[in-house]
Design an enzyme around this catalytic site. Structure first.
Site, PDB file in Angstrom:
ATOM      1  N   GLU A   1      -6.305  -4.329  -8.437  1.00  0.00           N
ATOM      2  CA  GLU A   1      -6.015  -4.607  -7.018  1.00  0.00           C
ATOM      3  C   GLU A   1      -7.304  -4.597  -6.205  1.00  0.00           C
ATOM      4  O   GLU A   1      -7.516  -5.449  -5.343  1.00  0.00           O
ATOM      5  CB  GLU A   1      -5.032  -3.566  -6.465  1.00  0.00           C
ATOM      6  CG  GLU A   1      -3.621  -3.750  -7.019  1.00  0.00           C
ATOM      7  CD  GLU A   1      -2.661  -2.626  -6.679  1.00  0.00           C
ATOM      8  OE1 GLU A   1      -1.461  -2.833  -6.872  1.00  0.00           O
ATOM      9  OE2 GLU A   1      -3.097  -1.557  -6.240  1.00  0.00           O
TER      10      GLU A   1
ATOM     11  N   ALA B   1       0.859  -1.192   0.000  1.00  0.00           N
ATOM     12  CA  ALA B   1       0.000   0.000   0.000  1.00  0.00           C
ATOM     13  C   ALA B   1       0.890   1.235   0.000  1.00  0.00           C
ATOM     14  O   ALA B   1       2.074   1.169   0.347  1.00  0.00           O
ATOM     15  CB  ALA B   1      -0.901   0.010   1.230  1.00  0.00           C
TER      16      ALA B   1
ATOM     17  N   LYS C   1      -3.949   3.114  -2.384  1.00  0.00           N
ATOM     18  CA  LYS C   1      -3.149   2.280  -3.259  1.00  0.00           C
ATOM     19  C   LYS C   1      -3.170   2.854  -4.677  1.00  0.00           C
ATOM     20  O   LYS C   1      -3.971   3.712  -4.984  1.00  0.00           O
ATOM     21  CB  LYS C   1      -3.700   0.847  -3.280  1.00  0.00           C
ATOM     22  CG  LYS C   1      -3.472   0.132  -1.936  1.00  0.00           C
ATOM     23  CD  LYS C   1      -3.917  -1.320  -1.949  1.00  0.00           C
ATOM     24  CE  LYS C   1      -3.455  -2.098  -3.120  1.00  0.00           C
ATOM     25  NZ  LYS C   1      -2.007  -2.062  -3.357  1.00  0.00           N
TER      26      LYS C   1
END
Ligand code: 5RP
Length: 225
Positions: free
Chosen positions: A107, A87, A98
Protein backbone atom coordinates in the site's frame (compact mmCIF):
# COMPACT_ATOMS: atom_id res chain seq x y z
CA UNK A 1 -26.23 4.28 9.06
CA UNK A 2 -24.01 1.44 10.21
CA UNK A 3 -20.27 1.39 9.58
CA UNK A 4 -20.51 -0.81 6.49
CA UNK A 5 -23.09 1.49 4.93
CA UNK A 6 -20.79 4.44 5.52
CA UNK A 7 -17.85 2.58 3.98
CA UNK A 8 -19.99 1.87 0.94
CA UNK A 9 -21.02 5.53 0.62
CA UNK A 10 -17.40 6.69 0.82
CA UNK A 11 -16.40 4.17 -1.85
CA UNK A 12 -19.26 5.17 -4.15
CA UNK A 13 -18.32 8.79 -3.72
CA UNK A 14 -14.70 8.01 -4.68
CA UNK A 15 -15.93 6.19 -7.76
CA UNK A 16 -18.03 9.21 -8.85
CA UNK A 17 -15.09 11.52 -8.23
CA UNK A 18 -12.57 9.45 -10.16
CA UNK A 19 -14.65 8.15 -13.09
CA UNK A 20 -14.71 11.41 -15.13
CA UNK A 21 -10.90 11.73 -14.82
CA UNK A 22 -10.12 8.31 -16.30
CA UNK A 23 -9.20 7.56 -19.92
CA UNK A 24 -7.63 4.72 -21.94
CA UNK A 25 -4.15 5.58 -20.64
CA UNK A 26 -5.08 5.80 -16.96
CA UNK A 27 -3.48 3.55 -14.38
CA UNK A 28 -5.54 3.08 -11.25
CA UNK A 29 -4.10 1.97 -7.91
CA UNK A 30 -6.35 -0.11 -5.71
CA UNK A 31 -5.79 -0.80 -2.03
CA UNK A 32 -7.04 -3.48 0.31
CA UNK A 33 -9.83 -3.90 2.84
CA UNK A 34 -13.59 -3.82 3.21
CA UNK A 35 -13.96 -0.14 2.19
CA UNK A 36 -11.84 -0.66 -0.91
CA UNK A 37 -13.88 -3.77 -1.72
CA UNK A 38 -16.94 -1.53 -2.07
CA UNK A 39 -14.95 0.55 -4.57
CA UNK A 40 -14.01 -2.61 -6.47
CA UNK A 41 -17.71 -3.53 -6.55
CA UNK A 42 -18.38 -0.28 -8.42
CA UNK A 43 -15.62 -1.18 -10.92
CA UNK A 44 -17.20 -4.61 -11.37
CA UNK A 45 -20.62 -3.03 -12.04
CA UNK A 46 -19.60 -0.32 -14.53
CA UNK A 47 -17.34 -0.89 -17.52
CA UNK A 48 -14.31 1.37 -17.13
CA UNK A 49 -11.93 1.63 -20.09
CA UNK A 50 -8.45 2.24 -18.65
CA UNK A 51 -4.91 0.96 -19.27
CA UNK A 52 -4.97 -1.15 -16.12
CA UNK A 53 -5.05 -1.38 -12.35
CA UNK A 54 -2.39 -2.19 -9.80
CA UNK A 55 -3.53 -3.81 -6.57
CA UNK A 56 -1.92 -3.73 -3.14
CA UNK A 57 -2.83 -7.35 -2.40
CA UNK A 58 -3.58 -10.69 -3.96
CA UNK A 59 -7.07 -10.47 -2.38
CA UNK A 60 -7.86 -7.22 -4.21
CA UNK A 61 -6.57 -8.72 -7.48
CA UNK A 62 -9.05 -11.58 -7.02
CA UNK A 63 -11.94 -9.21 -6.28
CA UNK A 64 -11.16 -7.19 -9.41
CA UNK A 65 -11.37 -10.16 -11.78
CA UNK A 66 -15.01 -9.55 -12.76
CA UNK A 67 -14.34 -5.95 -13.83
CA UNK A 68 -12.50 -6.88 -17.03
CA UNK A 69 -9.81 -4.35 -16.06
CA UNK A 70 -6.27 -5.55 -16.79
CA UNK A 71 -4.40 -6.25 -13.57
CA UNK A 72 -0.84 -4.94 -13.95
CA UNK A 73 2.29 -4.78 -11.81
CA UNK A 74 3.94 -1.53 -10.75
CA UNK A 75 7.11 -2.51 -12.63
CA UNK A 76 5.18 -2.41 -15.92
CA UNK A 77 4.16 1.26 -15.66
CA UNK A 78 5.74 4.65 -15.06
CA UNK A 79 3.42 5.46 -12.17
CA UNK A 80 -0.13 5.47 -10.92
CA UNK A 81 -2.57 8.27 -11.74
CA UNK A 82 -4.83 7.84 -8.75
CA UNK A 83 -4.65 5.46 -5.79
CA UNK A 84 -7.80 4.57 -3.84
CA UNK A 85 -7.54 2.96 -0.42
CA UNK A 86 -9.05 2.90 3.05
CA UNK A 87 -7.33 3.51 6.38
CA UNK A 88 -7.53 2.37 9.98
CA UNK A 89 -7.01 5.85 11.38
CA UNK A 90 -6.55 9.38 10.04
CA UNK A 91 -5.87 12.78 11.54
CA UNK A 92 -6.46 16.36 10.46
CA UNK A 93 -3.01 16.50 8.80
CA UNK A 94 -4.05 13.67 6.41
CA UNK A 95 -1.60 11.31 8.14
CA UNK A 96 -2.81 7.73 8.40
CA UNK A 97 -2.37 4.41 10.11
CA UNK A 98 -2.85 1.53 7.70
CA UNK A 99 -2.20 -2.19 7.65
CA UNK A 100 -5.13 -3.62 9.58
CA UNK A 101 -5.49 -5.98 6.62
CA UNK A 102 -1.74 -6.61 6.55
CA UNK A 103 -1.10 -5.05 3.13
CA UNK A 104 0.71 -1.96 4.41
CA UNK A 105 4.01 -2.39 2.55
CA UNK A 106 2.54 -2.68 -0.92
CA UNK A 107 0.00 0.00 0.00
CA UNK A 108 2.78 2.41 0.86
CA UNK A 109 4.68 1.59 -2.33
CA UNK A 110 1.57 2.25 -4.41
CA UNK A 111 0.62 5.44 -2.54
CA UNK A 112 4.16 6.70 -2.97
CA UNK A 113 4.02 6.03 -6.73
CA UNK A 114 0.72 7.84 -7.20
CA UNK A 115 0.02 11.33 -8.43
CA UNK A 116 -3.05 11.43 -6.19
CA UNK A 117 -4.05 9.36 -3.16
CA UNK A 118 -7.75 9.35 -2.30
CA UNK A 119 -8.46 7.79 1.09
CA UNK A 120 -11.97 6.47 1.78
CA UNK A 121 -13.07 6.19 5.39
CA UNK A 122 -16.02 6.35 7.73
CA UNK A 123 -16.03 8.87 10.55
CA UNK A 124 -15.07 6.30 13.22
CA UNK A 125 -11.54 6.31 11.76
CA UNK A 126 -10.79 9.90 12.81
CA UNK A 127 -8.33 10.39 15.65
CA UNK A 128 -6.75 13.59 16.94
CA UNK A 129 -3.64 11.63 17.95
CA UNK A 130 -2.70 8.56 15.90
CA UNK A 131 -2.16 5.34 17.83
CA UNK A 132 -5.55 4.30 19.14
CA UNK A 133 -5.48 1.70 16.40
CA UNK A 134 -2.57 -0.70 17.07
CA UNK A 135 0.23 0.15 14.65
CA UNK A 136 1.00 -2.73 12.25
CA UNK A 137 4.66 -3.38 11.47
CA UNK A 138 5.71 -5.90 8.82
CA UNK A 139 8.88 -7.66 9.97
CA UNK A 140 11.33 -10.32 8.89
CA UNK A 141 10.55 -13.44 10.91
CA UNK A 142 14.13 -13.72 12.22
CA UNK A 143 14.00 -10.19 13.63
CA UNK A 144 10.53 -10.32 15.24
CA UNK A 145 11.64 -10.63 18.89
CA UNK A 146 14.51 -8.15 18.52
CA UNK A 147 12.16 -5.60 16.95
CA UNK A 148 9.57 -6.24 19.67
CA UNK A 149 12.15 -5.44 22.35
CA UNK A 150 13.03 -2.14 20.62
CA UNK A 151 9.36 -1.27 20.40
CA UNK A 152 8.92 -1.94 24.14
CA UNK A 153 11.83 0.41 24.86
CA UNK A 154 9.87 3.04 22.87
CA UNK A 155 6.86 2.50 25.16
CA UNK A 156 4.78 0.33 22.85
CA UNK A 157 3.23 -3.08 23.53
CA UNK A 158 3.93 -5.36 20.57
CA UNK A 159 1.55 -8.21 19.82
CA UNK A 160 2.52 -10.85 17.27
CA UNK A 161 -0.28 -11.34 14.70
CA UNK A 162 -0.42 -15.13 15.09
CA UNK A 163 -0.95 -17.23 11.98
CA UNK A 164 -0.78 -14.31 9.57
CA UNK A 165 1.74 -14.11 6.72
CA UNK A 166 1.77 -11.10 4.39
CA UNK A 167 1.67 -11.36 0.60
CA UNK A 168 5.41 -10.66 0.80
CA UNK A 169 5.99 -13.71 3.05
CA UNK A 170 6.62 -11.78 6.27
CA UNK A 171 5.08 -11.50 9.74
CA UNK A 172 3.18 -8.64 11.41
CA UNK A 173 3.54 -7.12 14.87
CA UNK A 174 0.63 -4.92 16.03
CA UNK A 175 1.84 -2.28 18.45
CA UNK A 176 -0.53 -1.05 21.16
CA UNK A 177 -0.17 2.02 23.40
CA UNK A 178 2.32 3.81 21.17
CA UNK A 179 2.14 7.58 21.49
CA UNK A 180 2.52 8.77 17.91
CA UNK A 181 2.65 12.52 18.51
CA UNK A 182 5.05 13.20 15.61
CA UNK A 183 4.00 10.63 12.98
CA UNK A 184 6.65 11.70 10.42
CA UNK A 185 9.46 11.05 12.93
CA UNK A 186 7.97 7.84 14.31
CA UNK A 187 7.56 6.44 10.79
CA UNK A 188 11.25 6.96 10.04
CA UNK A 189 12.44 5.80 13.49
CA UNK A 190 10.59 2.48 13.25
CA UNK A 191 11.70 1.87 9.68
CA UNK A 192 15.28 2.33 10.86
CA UNK A 193 15.13 -0.73 13.12
CA UNK A 194 16.95 -3.58 11.33
CA UNK A 195 14.50 -6.23 10.16
CA UNK A 196 11.53 -3.90 9.82
CA UNK A 197 10.12 -4.20 6.32
CA UNK A 198 7.65 -1.33 6.70
CA UNK A 199 5.34 0.22 9.26
CA UNK A 200 1.77 1.41 8.86
CA UNK A 201 2.29 5.13 9.52
CA UNK A 202 1.63 7.11 6.36
CA UNK A 203 3.10 10.51 7.21
CA UNK A 204 5.85 10.95 4.61
CA UNK A 205 3.29 10.19 1.90
CA UNK A 206 -0.09 11.28 3.30
CA UNK A 207 -3.45 11.11 1.59
CA UNK A 208 -4.27 14.04 -0.73
CA UNK A 209 -8.03 13.76 -0.42
CA UNK A 210 -10.02 12.08 2.35
CA UNK A 211 -13.63 11.15 1.65
CA UNK A 212 -15.17 10.74 5.07
CA UNK A 213 -18.64 9.25 5.39
CA UNK A 214 -20.75 10.45 8.32
CA UNK A 215 -24.38 9.61 9.10
CA UNK A 216 -25.62 12.49 6.98
CA UNK A 217 -23.03 13.25 4.29
CA UNK A 218 -19.72 12.55 2.62
CA UNK A 219 -17.17 15.15 3.64
CA UNK A 220 -14.48 15.88 1.07
CA UNK A 221 -11.28 16.93 2.82
CA UNK A 222 -8.62 18.23 0.45
CA UNK A 223 -5.06 18.67 1.72
CA UNK A 224 -4.30 21.44 -0.76
CA UNK A 225 -7.27 23.63 0.10
C1 5RP B 1 -5.25 -2.89 4.81
C2 5RP B 1 -5.54 -1.50 5.17
C3 5RP B 1 -6.97 -1.06 5.11
O1 5RP B 1 -7.08 0.05 4.29
C4 5RP B 1 -7.44 -0.71 6.49
O2 5RP B 1 -7.21 -1.82 7.33
C5 5RP B 1 -8.93 -0.35 6.50
O3 5RP B 1 -9.68 -1.49 6.29
P1 5RP B 1 -11.25 -1.45 6.18
O4 5RP B 1 -11.59 -0.70 4.93
O5 5RP B 1 -11.63 -2.92 6.10
O6 5RP B 1 -11.79 -0.79 7.41
O7 5RP B 1 -4.71 -0.71 5.52
O8 5RP B 1 -3.90 -3.20 5.02
Amino acid sequence: MNQDEKKQKAAESAFSLVLPTLNKESVLGIGTGSTTNFFIKELNKTKVDIKGAICSSEASKDHLQESGIKVMELNEVHGIDVYIDGADEFNSRFELIKGGGGALTREKVLANSSKEFICIVDDTKYSGLLGNFPLPIEVLEVARSAISREIMRMGGKPVYRQGFITDNGHQIIDVHNLKIDIPFEMEATINNIPGVVENGIFAKRTADIILQATDSEIKTLNKNQ
